[in-house]
Motif scaffolding. Structure first.
Motif, short mmCIF file in Angstrom:
data_model
loop_
_atom_site.label_atom_id
_atom_site.label_comp_id
_atom_site.label_asym_id
_atom_site.label_seq_id
_atom_site.Cartn_x
_atom_site.Cartn_y
_atom_site.Cartn_z
N ALA A 37 1.64 -0.95 8.09
CA ALA A 37 0.31 -1.00 8.69
C ALA A 37 0.18 -0.02 9.85
N LYS A 61 -4.87 -3.30 9.50
CA LYS A 61 -4.89 -4.53 10.28
C LYS A 61 -5.59 -5.62 9.47
N ALA A 62 -6.63 -5.22 8.74
CA ALA A 62 -7.43 -6.20 8.00
C ALA A 62 -6.67 -6.78 6.80
N LEU A 63 -6.02 -5.90 6.03
CA LEU A 63 -5.30 -6.36 4.84
C LEU A 63 -4.10 -5.44 4.61
N PRO A 64 -3.02 -5.65 5.35
CA PRO A 64 -1.87 -4.76 5.21
C PRO A 64 -1.08 -5.04 3.93
N PHE A 76 -6.93 -11.95 4.49
CA PHE A 76 -7.81 -10.92 5.03
C PHE A 76 -8.28 -11.34 6.43
N VAL A 77 -8.19 -10.41 7.38
CA VAL A 77 -8.68 -10.68 8.74
C VAL A 77 -9.69 -9.59 9.10
N PRO A 78 -10.91 -9.96 9.49
CA PRO A 78 -11.93 -8.94 9.78
C PRO A 78 -11.58 -8.04 10.98
N PHE A 79 -11.69 -6.75 10.77
CA PHE A 79 -11.54 -5.75 11.83
C PHE A 79 -12.46 -4.58 11.52
N PHE A 80 -12.90 -3.90 12.56
CA PHE A 80 -13.67 -2.69 12.35
C PHE A 80 -12.79 -1.61 11.71
N TRP A 140 -0.64 -1.16 17.69
CA TRP A 140 -0.82 -2.34 16.81
C TRP A 140 0.52 -2.69 16.24
#
Lengths: 208, 312
Positions: A125, A157-160, A166-170, A208
């Protein structure tokens, strides 16, 4: 059908659960033939890149993907070819370079916008693994075609790789200056690495 | 559909806002003709976005209270997403962020069922104490404190703070009149007007900087001008859409003006720390959702408890 699916489902969902910050959108080509290269951190990379194209240019977008992975079973193959419109290629290097690249070359002749991830596979990631020189051998066949580097940040970050949650990120998308094939393999790969590194630095992304 | 929310008084206020937007659009159009400049273009872009935000907000407020709740939940989600996308974070604690998103629907369900006790303790007690557990299970202790504290602070402002806006809608005593929507309108209009007034007073009269290290564009004149304008506006609006007395409305105006300023510079300090200008580019001319709701993260909970303590 594909256009409709992207307009009413994929793009709104991407904008809502992810959100896109794009820089230098004007450098993104509107028509082919062109090769877009990007760093690869997540399965969502292709979907997000495709969603940047609308209308006629959307129809011309063809992501290059590993045949051994994406044609594994019937369902995946259906999704890959009918929805994503991928060009499946074999990842193993063979002596028959031209034969291996021929589906891409044909698509380029048809003015396609090719999306390619020169890392070959999703990296850790938000860490860049070194780009493989497959791109050099491909561009040797079509030296006049533009290569547009695109740097993606956030999808790792969202889907490594290795995660199903799945985690929402810009998503930050940085489009760079285009460049062309260069006979000298080392110089060519250096240019490619430098372009991508510069785009990454421009983003000033947090650790990150 | 439930149009009862739209009382005559609420309607007058909405028409008043449209009037102000029309006037400011006209002024900028004249300015643009007289001497076009980059600043005027920037202001025009901002006003355009105000129009869009006004219509989305009005739509969400007047159609149905459930739609208002969903809208505010979405606002909370978008602000939290911007915050998490900006901060440095140890990726081993990624799932901590996942759980804090889950807190949003739960918090808004408590509001929907008017379960005040849980609404008020769920985040500061349960989420704050449960969140470290996820990081402990993962077992990564590097930056443990930073991860836990960053998530808690984000939940506090973006979920707990902003959700108070929604709880105003279900405050008891709304049976006969539609107090809730009026209070939301009062709070949002004053908070946003305070931002705009501070900007305008600062641009015209501002000299001495109030917080040069945190927010170099903010001046003493802007601060006082903003708070006074907000208070005048509060006195004008309160009889229409709130149960406040004259003293109550003066205090509410001063309180929103002051706390709105603090909420604003609070997010400015965060942005300065992270070395960024805008939290995203989702609202043309304004920046991100977080840039727009920064003051509300303070005014919503503080105004809510002011109103609840004295009037409900």
């Amino acid at each position: 059908m594909r256009s409709l699916l992207f307009s009413i489902l994929v793009r709104p969902v991407i904008l809502f659960v992810l959100g896109i910050n794009i820089r230098h959108r004007e450098k993104l080509p509107g028509s082919g033939p062109v090769v877009i290269i990007a760093n690869h951190n997540s399965h969502l990379d292709t979907l997000v890149l495709m969603s940047l194209f609308h209308g006629k240019s959307f129809q011309k977008v063809r992501p290059v993907a590993a045949g051994d992975y994406f044609m594994k079973n019937k369902f995946l193959a259906f999704f890959s070819t009918k929805v994503m419109n991928i060009i499946p290629i074999q990842r193993k290097m063979t002596k028959d370079i031209q034969g291996m690249f021929s589906p891409i070359l044909e698509a380029l002749e048809d003015d396609s916008i090719i999306i390619l991830f020169p890392e070959g596979s999703r990296g850790e990631a938000e860490q860049l693994s070194r780009y493989k020189s497959g791109i050099y051998y491909l561009m040797r066949e079509v030296p006049d075609i533009d290569i547009v580097p695109v740097f993606l940040y956030g999808l790792g970050k969202a889907l490594p790789k290795g995660s199903f949650i799945f985690v929402p990120f810009f998503v930050d998308i940085l489009v760079g200056e285009s460049f062309k094939y260069n006979e000298n393999r080392k110089e060519f790969m250096d240019t490619l690495n430098e372009r991508m590194d510069n785009l990454g630095e421009e983003g000033q992304f947090k650790e990150w | 559909m439930n149009f009862n929310v739209l009382t005559d008084e609420v309607l007058y206020v909405l028409i008043g806002i449209i009037g102000i937007l029309v006037i400011s659009t006209a002024i900028t159009l004249v300015l643009k003709k007289k001497n076009p400049s980059h600043t005027v273009d920037e202001v025009m872009l901002r006003i355009k976005s105000w129009w869009v935000m006004f219509f989305i907000f009005t739509f969400a407020l007047v159609i149905h209270s459930t739609i208002s709740l969903i809208f505010m939940g979405i606002l909370s989600f978008l602000a939290l997403k911007e915050y998490f996308s900006l901060i440095p974070f140890n990726r081993a604690h990624r799932l901590v962020i996942f759980w804090s998103y889950i807190a949003i629907p739960i918090q808004f369900l408590f509001i929907y069922f008017e379960f005040y006790g849980m609404f008020i303790v769920f985040i500061p007690v349960y989420m704050f104490l449960l969140i470290p557990i996820q990081a402990i299970i993962v077992g990564e202790t590097k930056n443990f404190l930073q991860s836990v504290a960053s998530v808690q602070w984000g939940l506090m402002l973006m979920v707990f703070g902003l959700s108070h806006l929604a709880y105003l809608l279900v405050l008891p005593g709304k049976e006969n009149s539609v107090l809730g929507a009026g209070l939301v309108l009062f709070l949002v209009v004053l908070t946003q007007a305070n931002d705009v007034a501070q900007f305008l007073w600062g641009k015209t009269l501002g000299k001495r900087k109030i917080l040069p290290k945190v927010s170099p564009n903010k001046t003493w004149a802007g601060f006082f001008g903003g708070v006074l304008t907000t208070t005048v506006l509060a006195v004008l609006l309160a009889p229409l859409i709130t149960p406040f007395t004259l003293t109550g409305s003066i205090i509410a105006g001063l309180y929103i003006g002051l706390t709105g300023f603090i909420g604003d510079v609070n997010i400015s300090a965060l942005k300065r720390d992270l070395n960024i200008k805008d939290t995203s580019a989702i609202i043309p001319g304004h920046g991100g959702i977080l840039d727009r709701v920064d003051s509300l993260t303070y005014t919503a909970p503080l105004f809510f408890h002011f109103a609840r303590f004295f009037y409900f």
